[in-house]
Scaffold this active site. Structure first.
Site, mmCIF file in Angstrom:
data_model
loop_
_atom_site.group_PDB
_atom_site.id
_atom_site.type_symbol
_atom_site.label_atom_id
_atom_site.label_comp_id
_atom_site.label_asym_id
_atom_site.label_seq_id
_atom_site.Cartn_x
_atom_site.Cartn_y
_atom_site.Cartn_z
ATOM 1 N N ARG A 15 0.841 -1.195 0.000
ATOM 2 C CA ARG A 15 0.000 0.000 0.000
ATOM 3 C C ARG A 15 0.882 1.252 0.000
ATOM 4 O O ARG A 15 1.006 1.920 -1.011
ATOM 5 C CB ARG A 15 -0.970 -0.006 1.203
ATOM 6 C CG ARG A 15 -2.150 0.958 1.043
ATOM 7 C CD ARG A 15 -1.788 2.400 1.321
ATOM 8 N NE ARG A 15 -1.254 2.555 2.694
ATOM 9 C CZ ARG A 15 -0.667 3.668 3.111
ATOM 10 N NH1 ARG A 15 -0.507 4.710 2.293
ATOM 11 N NH2 ARG A 15 -0.187 3.761 4.337
ATOM 12 N N ASP A 16 1.567 1.540 1.096
ATOM 13 C CA ASP A 16 2.458 2.709 1.097
ATOM 14 C C ASP A 16 3.572 2.499 0.068
ATOM 15 O O ASP A 16 4.000 3.437 -0.607
ATOM 16 C CB ASP A 16 3.044 2.936 2.502
ATOM 17 C CG ASP A 16 3.412 4.394 2.753
ATOM 18 O OD1 ASP A 16 3.676 5.123 1.792
ATOM 19 O OD2 ASP A 16 3.436 4.805 3.930
ATOM 20 N N HIS A 19 3.303 3.788 -3.665
ATOM 21 C CA HIS A 19 3.819 5.108 -4.066
ATOM 22 C C HIS A 19 5.198 4.977 -4.712
ATOM 23 O O HIS A 19 5.509 5.647 -5.692
ATOM 24 C CB HIS A 19 3.982 6.016 -2.836
ATOM 25 C CG HIS A 19 2.712 6.538 -2.261
ATOM 26 N ND1 HIS A 19 1.850 7.355 -2.948
ATOM 27 C CD2 HIS A 19 2.151 6.363 -1.034
ATOM 28 C CE1 HIS A 19 0.820 7.676 -2.174
ATOM 29 N NE2 HIS A 19 0.970 7.079 -1.008
ATOM 30 N N SER A 169 3.087 10.899 9.207
ATOM 31 C CA SER A 169 3.062 10.828 7.738
ATOM 32 C C SER A 169 4.196 11.601 7.092
ATOM 33 O O SER A 169 4.628 11.261 5.989
ATOM 34 C CB SER A 169 1.733 11.374 7.218
ATOM 35 O OG SER A 169 0.664 10.815 7.948
ATOM 36 N N HIS A 196 2.548 4.471 12.906
ATOM 37 C CA HIS A 196 3.033 4.361 11.521
ATOM 38 C C HIS A 196 4.164 5.373 11.341
ATOM 39 O O HIS A 196 3.950 6.578 11.481
ATOM 40 C CB HIS A 196 1.863 4.664 10.574
ATOM 41 C CG HIS A 196 2.222 4.766 9.124
ATOM 42 N ND1 HIS A 196 2.160 3.683 8.261
ATOM 43 C CD2 HIS A 196 2.635 5.819 8.362
ATOM 44 C CE1 HIS A 196 2.510 4.081 7.040
ATOM 45 N NE2 HIS A 196 2.805 5.357 7.070
ATOM 46 N N HIS A 198 7.586 7.153 9.346
ATOM 47 C CA HIS A 198 8.320 7.404 8.099
ATOM 48 C C HIS A 198 9.755 7.731 8.448
ATOM 49 O O HIS A 198 10.066 8.211 9.540
ATOM 50 C CB HIS A 198 7.665 8.511 7.274
ATOM 51 C CG HIS A 198 6.584 7.977 6.386
ATOM 52 N ND1 HIS A 198 6.808 7.544 5.108
ATOM 53 C CD2 HIS A 198 5.264 7.761 6.612
ATOM 54 C CE1 HIS A 198 5.682 7.110 4.580
ATOM 55 N NE2 HIS A 198 4.718 7.223 5.458
ATOM 56 N N TYR A 287 4.033 18.622 3.939
ATOM 57 C CA TYR A 287 3.529 17.667 2.953
ATOM 58 C C TYR A 287 4.482 17.509 1.780
ATOM 59 O O TYR A 287 5.017 18.495 1.274
ATOM 60 C CB TYR A 287 2.210 18.196 2.381
ATOM 61 C CG TYR A 287 0.991 17.765 3.119
ATOM 62 C CD1 TYR A 287 1.060 17.347 4.431
ATOM 63 C CD2 TYR A 287 -0.251 17.783 2.495
ATOM 64 C CE1 TYR A 287 -0.083 16.969 5.100
ATOM 65 C CE2 TYR A 287 -1.400 17.400 3.157
ATOM 66 C CZ TYR A 287 -1.310 16.992 4.466
ATOM 67 O OH TYR A 287 -2.440 16.615 5.121
#
Lengths: 339, 339
Positions: A15-16, A19, A169, A196, A198, A287
């Protein structure tokens, strides 16, 4: 401490990681990875477009396969694991969720911006009606103080989620940030809490461990860290480190290493290293969708794009505010001129 | 706390990173990297064969340039930083050290196995006579309990070193292991203490932070993590993270990022990712020189090489004991047969 010696793992390679391969996973690749993760004992296998169900689009990037195609490929290879999907309200719909359940999805992660849990209520209700496990997944948690994260986690809990996730995120958190948020949520809710990570600041595994120390019992990983930007915590390393620390995950360390090296690595478009752009996004806490706009504005006003990113982070700009980047750059340039 | 808000950085791209390019740095590359590090404000720039002065050999790998050639290339590009060399007693000699001082080296790191500081006494004495700063550098510190590390650190201190390093050469430590050892050394000696991380368990930056929390004021890094095995803490990420936490390093974050991306990355032979072999070495806590022997023994006895590595780690085997790997494999195979 809730069940502190067993850590439930969600692998998000499919899923991730989507990307990082521009959403071009083939059915054969999905089956091979899902089958490998299942055989290694991974409890939850997340399979979706990187932006969740119905993410395949002009805006978020067209996927090679339809959602149905991805889920069928994964479901056919999974024997014990929980096939899991991601759903971002506003992108994925309740019809998409019904479709996912039909194709064997046992769990859904309903993901919202950290301040917007309320837009997930209906999807969570639908998931429970469909007999699925529901995760409330709060994104960009570095942008909100612990009390705000707690408030939103409680909203999710009131909607009936089985689990709540704190997601970093942007990869902007350091262990103390993680502990503050995860610890506060663990205190405030009755359901298990996950994290989660990163890797923008090269701290993904360490942040995952900090979450566990703060009471989290669910963690995300991706084989070889495959994911957006700097990628995720590397599942196989996470398993090894958790084992060294005496935690159980139900995952076979050797088998998950083999999945990473023999199946995932050959598929990767590029190694998951921390280059400057993701490092700066983590440092500034903004972002990744801001990058392109920032480069353009930097050129226009003859600024270092990194200064703009830092300023965007300072102002806590969120996705959707891309138009304001030019204004910020203009103001920075004015200030420079006047200095 | 000793000066806890300033962290002195040693960049070892041009020494530990030499392993990762099979010791083939050219004079132009060395000048470009050293010049970039110097301009970015890095305080110590380590330049040597990966195994230190006189490391270039059949056993340790031939370097493209002589020690003199490397040091001349670096010294010509450095304006403010301290040109630093590594010396392993038994490989490098006092003559090598005189040569290094002649070519402008301002500091030497005298590196010994964690239990063998005593073999460094003469070289440290020579360094001080030459007017150089001397680091006592204890390798493979995960193999010794904190009290042993302290004992050896005190030996180094008694020889007159200016600084003492705790090195996690196998990348086998987790933050609590680091804190226990570094904290104990900080308590026991008067000189500043540093930490050298490896990324085998994806914990290099986190371990470096743990060292700082325990009182370390010197840290090692390498641009893009370039180094043996899984590599080192990534200097540019370390600088960004330390800045986020309020520490000063004297290093310009943007400039060090640019050195990493514009100068070091294009030179790299392969990305510094954590593949299975270095992950297993960190997990088991064994020497990388054991790998080849282990693969051979595994094939001979039809074992998973990873089981042999774990057993070697359990027995705390050290470099030089490679011949015993076959015995260990034989015993493992016997045990399997009898089970």
């Amino acid at each position: 401490m809730k069940n502190s010696k067993f850590i439930h793992l969600v692998d998000t390679t499919l899923r991730d990681g989507s990307h990082a391969v521009s959403h071009q996973f083939t059915a054969e690749q999905i089956a091979a990875i899902a089958g490998g993760l299942d055989a290694a004992g991974v409890e939850y296998i997340e399979v979706s477009h990187g932006d969740g169900l119905a993410g395949s689009s002009y805006n978020y990037g067209w996927a090679l396969l339809s959602d149905e195609g991805m889920l069928k490929a994964a479901a056919g290879a999974i024997k014990k694991s929980n096939l899991t999907v991601l759903l971002l309200p506003g992108i994925g719909t309740q019809e998409d969720l019904e479709m996912a359940a039909h194709y064997g999805a046992k769990a859904v992660r309903v993901a919202t911006h950290v301040t917007e849990a309320d837009i997930g209520e209906q999807h969570i209700g639908m998931a429970k009606k469909l007999g699925m496990q529901a995760f409330g997944f709060l994104m960009m948690c570095h942008m909100a103080p612990p009390e705000k994260v707690v408030e939103q986690a409680k909203l999710f809990e009131s909607y009936g989620v089985d689990f709540i996730y704190v997601a970093d995120s942007a990869g902007a958190m350091l262990p103390e940030d993680v502990k503050a948020r995860v610890g506060a949520v663990v205190e405030a809710v009755k359901v298990p809490v996950g994290f989660h990570a990163h890797n923008n600041l090269t701290m993904a595994t360490a942040n995952a461990l900090a979450a566990v120390e703060a009471g989290a019992t669910f963690l995300d990983g991706a084989c070889r860290g495959l994911g957006a930007g700097a990628g995720n915590a590397q599942t196989e390393a996470l398993v090894g480190v958790l084992e060294k620390l005496g935690y159980q995950t139900g995952v076979d360390f050797y088998k998950i290493m083999d999945v990473a090296e023999d199946i995932v690595e050959p598929i990767m478009h590029r190694p998951q290293v921390v280059r400057n752009a993701p490092l700066m996004l983590g440092y500034a806490g903004v972002y990744s969708s801001f990058l392109l706009h920032t480069y353009r504005a930097a050129e226009k006003f003859n600024l270092d794009p990194r200064d703009i990113l830092v300023e965007l982070g300072r102002r806590r700009m969120v996705g959707g505010q891309e138009d304001m980047i030019v204004d910020v750059a203009y103001q920075l340039a004015q200030k420079r001129g006047g200095a």
